[in-house]
Write an enzyme that holds these catalytic residues in place. Sequence first.
Site: not given
Length: 300
Positions: A203, A152, A258-259, A181
Amino acid sequence: MTASGTAITNLMHSADPTALATKYLEESRAALQNTNATIRIVGFIATDDKPSVTYANATRKTFNTTGFKYELKKVARLDLETEILAANEDTSIHGIFIYFPVFNNQEDNYLRNLVTYTKDIEAGGSYWTRKMSANDRSATPGEIDKKALVPCTPLAIVKILDDLGEYKNIKNSRVTIFNRSEVIGRPLAMMLSNDGADVLSFDVNGPLRFEAGRPVETSVDRSKALSSSDFVITGVPSSSFHKIRNEELKSNCIAVNFASIPNFVDERPSRAKLFVPRVGPMTVAMCMRNSIRLYENFHQ
């Protein structure tokens, strides 16, 4: 003027995801009416993590307002496995949410993959991520009319960029993503590289480059990545992350956060010609889209 048009015209520098999501909510409302069915969703929350609780309550409200039957269940984290397995078998349930983090370790990946793929709204399980890695657009083998699900939040980011008229420029552009992630950063890197972007993914374990959906080793550092990137997308949910300074960015880039916490020093980085400070409302809209697709593919 459309919601998307309003967002673009009035907020040339900072885009409003709530306005952009409106048309997708209306599409879901219309699709629900066309199915003439009650699509039942259950969301499990086993944490007191504030961003997760806020997201869970917002999701429940928006789903129910749009016409779904959405139940949010607070469960003990040690009971979550049993609850997921029961929901998998319950034919009256058409979609399952889990709000992470739960254990905030590898056990969360186990729980994510415990959800049957026919009810995995967020498409974060290995069934759907393997399809994305292979650029397989069909939900099941041999049934090309049944489209595969896309996670999503990655889908939300693509839709936002597309509605703002920027995704058409993704091919041959350089994109830097801070987050790898399994449910957001890696799928997003695969999607963008499959569409022709040169994707650099960071990351805590260092950088990787994604080419045609596949990761390859690279030695590029943060400074070179940021200064050369046309798109910078961040999703690091940690206050220890060294926030991106305006001077690190390439002029006229597109920046997306988007964090749950800001990943940029400036509220509106001036070097970015367009800044998207959050994507949550569009993520919820894409979850509805996936819920309807699951129902049409597997539960009619």
